[in-house]
Design a protein around this motif. Structure first.
Motif, mmCIF file in Angstrom:
data_model
loop_
_atom_site.group_PDB
_atom_site.id
_atom_site.type_symbol
_atom_site.label_atom_id
_atom_site.label_comp_id
_atom_site.label_asym_id
_atom_site.label_seq_id
_atom_site.Cartn_x
_atom_site.Cartn_y
_atom_site.Cartn_z
ATOM 1 N N PHE A 38 -25.907 -86.077 38.678
ATOM 2 C CA PHE A 38 -27.081 -85.350 37.968
ATOM 3 C C PHE A 38 -27.740 -84.529 38.426
ATOM 4 O O PHE A 38 -27.917 -83.584 37.879
ATOM 5 C CB PHE A 38 -28.094 -86.693 37.431
ATOM 6 C CG PHE A 38 -29.044 -86.111 35.806
ATOM 7 C CD1 PHE A 38 -28.195 -85.506 35.022
ATOM 8 C CD2 PHE A 38 -30.423 -86.344 36.065
ATOM 9 C CE1 PHE A 38 -28.929 -85.217 33.842
ATOM 10 C CE2 PHE A 38 -31.011 -85.638 35.121
ATOM 11 C CZ PHE A 38 -29.968 -85.282 33.916
ATOM 12 N N PRO A 39 -28.271 -84.615 38.672
ATOM 13 C CA PRO A 39 -29.741 -83.647 39.263
ATOM 14 C C PRO A 39 -28.709 -82.386 39.480
ATOM 15 O O PRO A 39 -28.734 -81.372 39.604
ATOM 16 C CB PRO A 39 -30.579 -83.548 40.279
ATOM 17 C CG PRO A 39 -29.898 -85.358 41.260
ATOM 18 C CD PRO A 39 -28.961 -85.971 39.765
ATOM 19 N N VAL A 40 -27.917 -82.761 40.925
ATOM 20 C CA VAL A 40 -26.795 -81.315 41.647
ATOM 21 C C VAL A 40 -26.164 -80.806 39.931
ATOM 22 O O VAL A 40 -26.411 -79.629 39.342
ATOM 23 C CB VAL A 40 -25.882 -81.659 42.386
ATOM 24 C CG1 VAL A 40 -24.916 -80.337 43.066
ATOM 25 C CG2 VAL A 40 -26.398 -82.664 43.095
ATOM 26 N N ALA A 41 -25.368 -81.508 39.266
ATOM 27 C CA ALA A 41 -25.113 -80.974 38.182
ATOM 28 C C ALA A 41 -25.522 -80.106 37.242
ATOM 29 O O ALA A 41 -25.056 -79.549 36.563
ATOM 30 C CB ALA A 41 -23.937 -82.477 37.346
ATOM 31 N N ILE A 42 -27.017 -80.530 36.796
ATOM 32 C CA ILE A 42 -27.461 -80.357 34.985
ATOM 33 C C ILE A 42 -28.246 -78.959 35.855
ATOM 34 O O ILE A 42 -28.230 -77.527 35.084
ATOM 35 C CB ILE A 42 -28.831 -80.934 35.504
ATOM 36 C CG1 ILE A 42 -29.356 -80.408 33.616
ATOM 37 C CG2 ILE A 42 -29.590 -81.471 36.215
ATOM 38 C CD1 ILE A 42 -28.824 -81.047 32.087
ATOM 39 N N VAL A 43 -28.490 -78.383 37.741
ATOM 40 C CA VAL A 43 -29.364 -77.271 37.979
ATOM 41 C C VAL A 43 -28.074 -76.292 38.648
ATOM 42 O O VAL A 43 -27.991 -75.257 37.851
ATOM 43 C CB VAL A 43 -30.104 -77.814 39.125
ATOM 44 C CG1 VAL A 43 -29.938 -76.564 39.610
ATOM 45 C CG2 VAL A 43 -31.519 -78.731 38.964
ATOM 46 N N SER A 44 -26.960 -76.986 38.468
ATOM 47 C CA SER A 44 -26.189 -75.998 39.174
ATOM 48 C C SER A 44 -25.307 -75.223 37.779
ATOM 49 O O SER A 44 -25.080 -74.292 37.548
ATOM 50 C CB SER A 44 -24.941 -77.043 40.112
ATOM 51 O OG SER A 44 -24.249 -77.411 39.391
ATOM 52 N N ASN A 45 -25.478 -75.837 36.874
ATOM 53 C CA ASN A 45 -23.923 -75.614 35.537
ATOM 54 C C ASN A 45 -24.899 -74.317 34.798
ATOM 55 O O ASN A 45 -24.914 -73.793 34.555
ATOM 56 C CB ASN A 45 -23.522 -76.863 34.669
ATOM 57 C CG ASN A 45 -22.389 -77.119 35.377
ATOM 58 O OD1 ASN A 45 -21.425 -76.635 35.600
ATOM 59 N ND2 ASN A 45 -22.897 -78.245 36.176
ATOM 60 N N ILE A 46 -26.804 -74.959 34.633
ATOM 61 C CA ILE A 46 -27.555 -73.938 33.780
ATOM 62 C C ILE A 46 -27.249 -73.312 34.568
ATOM 63 O O ILE A 46 -27.745 -71.711 34.455
ATOM 64 C CB ILE A 46 -29.129 -75.333 33.870
ATOM 65 C CG1 ILE A 46 -28.624 -76.120 32.649
ATOM 66 C CG2 ILE A 46 -30.369 -74.135 33.536
ATOM 67 C CD1 ILE A 46 -30.273 -76.839 32.772
ATOM 68 N N THR A 47 -27.451 -73.258 35.415
ATOM 69 C CA THR A 47 -27.562 -71.765 36.904
ATOM 70 C C THR A 47 -26.595 -71.110 36.606
ATOM 71 O O THR A 47 -26.336 -69.797 36.587
ATOM 72 C CB THR A 47 -28.104 -72.031 38.186
ATOM 73 O OG1 THR A 47 -28.925 -72.831 38.579
ATOM 74 C CG2 THR A 47 -28.320 -70.824 39.064
ATOM 75 N N ALA A 48 -25.478 -71.669 36.516
ATOM 76 C CA ALA A 48 -24.515 -70.956 35.949
ATOM 77 C C ALA A 48 -23.953 -70.400 35.230
ATOM 78 O O ALA A 48 -23.779 -68.754 34.791
ATOM 79 C CB ALA A 48 -23.069 -71.288 36.367
#
Length: 346
Positions: A38-48
Motif C-alpha cells: 500500500f504505501p509503496v504503490a500509492i506513493v509511486s503511482n501518484i508520483t508517476a
C-alpha cells in the motif's frame, strides 16, 4: 488427485469447508503483502501521475499516455488496499457496506486486466517504433493512443462487471467478502476464468511474444550490420529494457496466478482430494499476492525504460533543490531542451 465419486461440477459444502479451514494462512499472507504494497504503490503511482502531468501536452508521447493510464489503474487499485487490510485484520469480517465489497472485487480484476492490456499496448507501440518507424510516425499520436486506452478501460470494465454481483455473504454467522456466494457459483467462476484466461491473458501474452521477438530480431540485425549511431544505439537499449521489463512482469505477476487459479478452480469443481485443494489454495494466495504486486513493479518500468520520465523526475528534483538554495542548477535548461528534441524516441 482423484474425484470423490460425485460427477457433479458443483462442489459440496463439505469440500468448501475443507479449504475455509485454512483461512488463517490466507489472512496472514494478504495482511503482510498489502501492508508492504500500500504505501509503496500509492506513493509511486501518484508520483508517476504527477510527473506525467508535468510533462505537458507538447512533450508527452504515445507511450507516456499508456503509462499514465497504467499508473491511474494501479493508483485506483491501491486505494482499495486499506479496506482489504481492515477485513483481514478482523479475521475475515466485513464491517463496510455491501457496495464497497463489490467495488473492491471489481477493482482487483479491473486493475489486473487493464494492466495486462496496457502493457500489451505498450509492446505494440514499441514494435511499431522499432520495426515500422514510418508507420509509427504517421499513425501513432497521443490523442489516438488516448482513445485506444479509453477502449481498453471500457472493454476491461465491461468484462469485469460480472464481479459486481459478488457482494457480502454470510458464513459462520459473519459477513464475508471476496468469497463466492454459494458452492454452486464455483461452476460459473470456472467458466469466467476461461474467458478471462483466453482474452485477458493468453491473447495479450502471445501478442507480446510476437512483438518482442520481432523487436529483438530487428535490433540483432542492426547490431550485426555494423556499429550503431549514438541515437540508434540508445533507442535499441531502451527497447531491450522494455522487452525485459514487460516480459518479467508477465512471467512473475500474471502467468503464475492464471495457471494456479485455473488448477484450483478445477480442484474445487471436480472435488479433488482435500489436501490437494488446500495446497492449491495456498498457491493461489501466493500467486495473487504476486499479481497484486504489479502495482509497484510498473513504476520501475516507467523509470528504467523511458528517458523522458527519468529526466523529468531529475528536473523536478533539481527544482526542489533550487528552491532551497540560491545557486542555480546549470544543467536544468540543457536537459529540458534535450527532452523536447528526443521525446519521439520514448
Amino acid at each position: 488427485m482423484g474425484n470423490t465419486g460425485n460427477n457433479s461440477s458443483v462442489p459440496t459444502d463439505l469440500l468448501v469447508a475443507c479449504f475455509h479451514d485454512d483461512d488463517a494462512f490466507k489472512y496472514r499472507a494478504y495482511t503482510i503483502t498489502y501492508m508492504l504494497l500500500f504505501p509503496v504503490a500509492i506513493v509511486s503511482n501518484i508520483t508517476a501521475l504527477a510527473v506525467f502531468f508535468l510533462l505537458g501536452s507538447r512533450r508527452i508521447s504515445a507511450s507516456c499516455v499508456v503509462m499514465m493510464n497504467l499508473a491511474l489503474s494501479d493508483g485506483c487499485f491501491s486505494l482499495t488496499l486499506p479496506l482489504r487490510l481492515a477485513y483481514y485484520f478482523r479475521d475475515g469480517v466485513w464491517d463496510f457496506p455491501d457496495w464497497l465489497c463489490r467495488l473492491c472485487v471489481f477493482g482487483f480484476y479491473l486493475n489486473l486486466y487493464t494492466s495486462i492490456l496496457f502493457l500489451t499496448l505498450l509492446s505494440v507501440l514499441r514494435w511499431l517504433a522499432v520495426n515500422h518507424p514510418l508507420h509509427h510516425r504517421a499513425l501513432v499520436t497521443p490523442l489516438r493512443t488516448l482513445l485506444v486506452c479509453l477502449g481498453v478501460w471500457l472493454f476491461a470494465g465491461a468484462s469485469s462487471v460480472t464481479f459486481l454481483s459478488n457482494g457480502v455473504t454470510i458464513r459462520k454467522g459473519f459477513p464475508r467478502c471476496f468469497e463466492p456466494s454459494s458452492p454452486s457459483s464455483w461452476g460459473r467462476v470456472l467458466i469466467l476464468n476461461y474467458v478471462a484466461l483466453a482474452l485477458g491473458f493468453l491473447l495479450p501474452f502471445l501478442t507480446i511474444i510476437v512483438c518482442y521477438s520481432r523487436i529483438v530480431l530487428r535490433l540483432a540485425t542492426r547490431f550485426d550490420g555494423g556499429p550503431l549511431g549514438g541515437v540508434r544505439r540508445r533507442t535499441g537499449q531502451r527497447s531491450l529494457r522494455l522487452v525485459a521489463a514487460v516480459t518479467a512482469t508477465f512471467l512473475l505477476c500474471f502467468l503464475p496466478y492464471h495457471v494456479i487459479r485455473t488448477l484450483h478452480l478445477h480442484a474445487v469443481c471436480g472435488e479433488w482430494d482435500c489436501g490437494v485443494t488446500v495446497a492449491l489454495q495456498r498457491a493461489v494466495v501466493v500467486t495473487l499476492c504476486l499479481a497484486a504486486s504489479n502495482s509497484v513493479v510498473n513504476p520501475l518500468l516507467y523509470y528504467y525504460s523511458t528517458r523522458t520520465f527519468r529526466n523529468h523526475m531529475r528536473d523536478a528534483h533539481s527544482s526542489l533543490q533550487r528552491r532551497g538554495s540560491t545557486r542555480p542548477h546549470p544543467a536544468l535548461s540543457s536537459r529540458r531542451n534535450t527532452l523536447t528534441e528526443r521525446k519521439a524516441l520514448d
